[in-house]
Design an enzyme around this catalytic site. Sequence first.
Site, PDB file in Angstrom:
ATOM      1  N   TYR A  85      -6.465  -3.902   7.323  1.00 36.47           N
ATOM      2  CA  TYR A  85      -5.102  -4.459   7.272  1.00 36.47           C
ATOM      3  C   TYR A  85      -5.152  -5.973   7.449  1.00 36.47           C
ATOM      4  CZ  TYR A  85      -0.245  -5.525   8.390  1.00 36.47           C
ATOM      5  OH  TYR A  85       1.013  -6.083   8.391  1.00 36.47           O
TER       6      TYR A  85
ATOM      7  N   THR B 278      10.195  -1.824  13.277  1.00 37.26           N
ATOM      8  CA  THR B 278      10.709  -1.275  12.010  1.00 37.26           C
ATOM      9  C   THR B 278      10.057   0.100  11.841  1.00 37.26           C
ATOM     10  OG1 THR B 278       8.849  -2.186  10.778  1.00 37.26           O
ATOM     11  CG2 THR B 278      10.798  -3.595  10.948  1.00 37.26           C
TER      12      THR B 278
HETATM   13  P1  NDP Z   1       8.804  -0.883   6.826  1.00 37.57           P
HETATM   14  O1  NDP Z   1       7.862   0.265   6.789  1.00 37.57           O
HETATM   15  O2  NDP Z   1      10.076  -0.723   7.574  1.00 37.57           O
HETATM   16  O3  NDP Z   1       9.139  -1.364   5.335  1.00 37.57           O
HETATM   17  C1  NDP Z   1       8.138  -1.451   4.359  1.00 37.57           C
HETATM   18  C2  NDP Z   1       8.784  -1.605   2.987  1.00 37.57           C
HETATM   19  O4  NDP Z   1       7.724  -1.736   2.010  1.00 37.57           O
HETATM   20  C3  NDP Z   1       9.618  -0.412   2.599  1.00 37.57           C
HETATM   21  O5  NDP Z   1      10.806  -0.838   2.006  1.00 37.57           O
HETATM   22  C4  NDP Z   1       8.749   0.317   1.585  1.00 37.57           C
HETATM   23  O6  NDP Z   1       9.585   0.935   0.605  1.00 37.57           O
HETATM   24  C5  NDP Z   1       7.982  -0.844   0.945  1.00 37.57           C
HETATM   25  N1  NDP Z   1       6.739  -0.378   0.326  1.00 37.57           N
HETATM   26  C6  NDP Z   1       5.627   0.091   0.942  1.00 37.57           C
HETATM   27  N2  NDP Z   1       4.719   0.488   0.048  1.00 37.57           N
HETATM   28  C7  NDP Z   1       5.271   0.259  -1.188  1.00 37.57           C
HETATM   29  C8  NDP Z   1       4.827   0.475  -2.520  1.00 37.57           C
HETATM   30  N3  NDP Z   1       3.627   0.993  -2.787  1.00 37.57           N
HETATM   31  N4  NDP Z   1       5.644   0.120  -3.539  1.00 37.57           N
HETATM   32  C9  NDP Z   1       6.860  -0.403  -3.282  1.00 37.57           C
HETATM   33  N5  NDP Z   1       7.335  -0.636  -2.045  1.00 37.57           N
HETATM   34  C10 NDP Z   1       6.551  -0.291  -1.014  1.00 37.57           C
HETATM   35  O7  NDP Z   1       7.967  -2.091   7.428  1.00 37.57           O
HETATM   36  P2  NDP Z   1       8.315  -3.644   7.678  1.00 37.57           P
HETATM   37  O8  NDP Z   1       9.671  -3.966   7.279  1.00 37.57           O
HETATM   38  O9  NDP Z   1       7.896  -3.948   9.059  1.00 37.57           O
HETATM   39  O10 NDP Z   1       7.245  -4.303   6.700  1.00 37.57           O
HETATM   40  C11 NDP Z   1       7.560  -5.268   5.721  1.00 37.57           C
HETATM   41  C12 NDP Z   1       6.414  -6.243   5.597  1.00 37.57           C
HETATM   42  O11 NDP Z   1       6.247  -6.950   6.821  1.00 37.57           O
HETATM   43  C13 NDP Z   1       5.064  -5.599   5.292  1.00 37.57           C
HETATM   44  O12 NDP Z   1       4.381  -6.388   4.336  1.00 37.57           O
HETATM   45  C14 NDP Z   1       4.325  -5.670   6.647  1.00 37.57           C
HETATM   46  O13 NDP Z   1       2.932  -5.709   6.488  1.00 37.57           O
HETATM   47  C15 NDP Z   1       4.891  -6.967   7.180  1.00 37.57           C
HETATM   48  N6  NDP Z   1       4.784  -7.145   8.621  1.00 37.57           N
HETATM   49  C16 NDP Z   1       5.362  -6.252   9.490  1.00 37.57           C
HETATM   50  C17 NDP Z   1       5.270  -6.457  10.857  1.00 37.57           C
HETATM   51  C18 NDP Z   1       5.816  -5.498  11.855  1.00 37.57           C
HETATM   52  O14 NDP Z   1       5.416  -5.564  13.043  1.00 37.57           O
HETATM   53  N7  NDP Z   1       6.726  -4.600  11.484  1.00 37.57           N
HETATM   54  C19 NDP Z   1       4.610  -7.656  11.391  1.00 37.57           C
HETATM   55  C20 NDP Z   1       4.018  -8.501  10.398  1.00 37.57           C
HETATM   56  C21 NDP Z   1       4.140  -8.265   9.072  1.00 37.57           C
HETATM   57  P3  NDP Z   1       9.353   2.394  -0.007  1.00 37.57           P
HETATM   58  O15 NDP Z   1       8.604   3.214   1.011  1.00 37.57           O
HETATM   59  O16 NDP Z   1      10.725   2.894  -0.303  1.00 37.57           O
HETATM   60  O17 NDP Z   1       8.566   2.134  -1.249  1.00 37.57           O
HETATM   61  C1  8X3 Z   2       2.007  -6.257  11.691  1.00 36.12           C
HETATM   62  C2  8X3 Z   2       1.718  -6.805  13.038  1.00 36.12           C
HETATM   63  O1  8X3 Z   2       0.001  -6.904  14.893  1.00 36.12           O
HETATM   64  O2  8X3 Z   2       0.454  -4.736  13.929  1.00 36.12           O
HETATM   65  O3  8X3 Z   2       1.463  -7.046  10.698  1.00 36.12           O
HETATM   66  O4  8X3 Z   2      -0.827  -6.362  12.730  1.00 36.12           O
HETATM   67  S1  8X3 Z   2       0.265  -6.168  13.667  1.00 36.12           S
END
Ligand code: NDP
Ligand code: 8X3
Length: 252
Positions: A153, A188
């Site tokens: 990741y 989330t």
């Molecule tokens: P969620 O799981 O709540 O949302 C993820 C979103 O990505 C969903 O809308 C999902 O939609 C979409 N998604 C995942 N795989 C696919 C795919 N193959 N095709 C199209 N859409 C896809 O997580 P977050 O909102 O937390 O994550 C959003 C971003 O933020 C990610 O890139 C994550 O790595 C990043 N992030 C999150 C952190 C956290 O702590 N939550 C911290 C740092 C970064 P669907 O399943 O409907 O396709």
């Molecule tokens: C999501 C935050 O710390 O789980 O990117 O990698 S962490």
Amino acid sequence: MEKIVFITGATSGIGYYSAVEFAKLGYNLIITGRRKNRLTELEKELKEKYNIKVISLNFDVRVREEVEKNINSLPLEWRNINILINNAGLAAGKEPIFEGDFRDWDQMIDTNIKGLLYVSRVIIPWMKERESGHIINICSIAAKEVYAGGAVYCASKSAVDSISQGMRIDCNPYKIKVTNICPGAVETEFSMVRFKGDKQKADATYKGYKPLTPEDIANTIIYCATLPNHVCINDLVITPTSQANATTFHRI
Ligand code: NDP
Ligand code: 8X3
């Protein structure tokens, strides 16, 4: 046509709340994701509550043909995308590298890196032609520091970090901004996805401190997206106050 924002992964979390915050400001939206029902519901809610125009595109960012077909199906006036938010992404599993599941590795690499590239490859030429646009890549603190069980990741997000830097260089002559946003812990569906529905493990991620909310990140995105034309936030790390780095949390 008012400004247009294209958001990948708008069915949940950061993408969902970004759609809501942009809608409040009157932007028109292209929302995408795999879960069609959620997209349809969000589209309806945004149109009714905020009186904006919304198009939903239902595709998997890992499938290049689907990405190209869906985005190229946009009517001409919808190709004037002002802001692209590359948000769709996930972590799958947290095992040490010698126990990792290759299907999890494929999913993370294909979604977080290749999916982001496929979407960007279709949209950036339209921005280049107009000599304007803003790409906001949702990276992670995991790009800056590697932690146990996070090798793949973290590597996928380090790739996003590098891609953001490269995009900024290549797009620089065309007045396109590129912002890399690196959140720490945001509550989330992320952890439920990472731990494959194990609620106990997911809840433990956010226990004993106040994590960021997806609205916090949405508002950070809005801040970056609404600065004057000559100002670009390049790289931004944002954590809850209780989180000092990728692995140090003050929990009570
Ligand atoms: P969620 O799981 O709540 O949302 C993820 C979103 O990505 C969903 O809308 C999902 O939609 C979409 N998604 C995942 N795989 C696919 C795919 N193959 N095709 C199209 N859409 C896809 O997580 P977050 O909102 O937390 O994550 C959003 C971003 O933020 C990610 O890139 C994550 O790595 C990043 N992030 C999150 C952190 C956290 O702590 N939550 C911290 C740092 C970064 P669907 O399943 O409907 O396709
Ligand atoms: C999501 C935050 O710390 O789980 O990117 O990698 S962490």
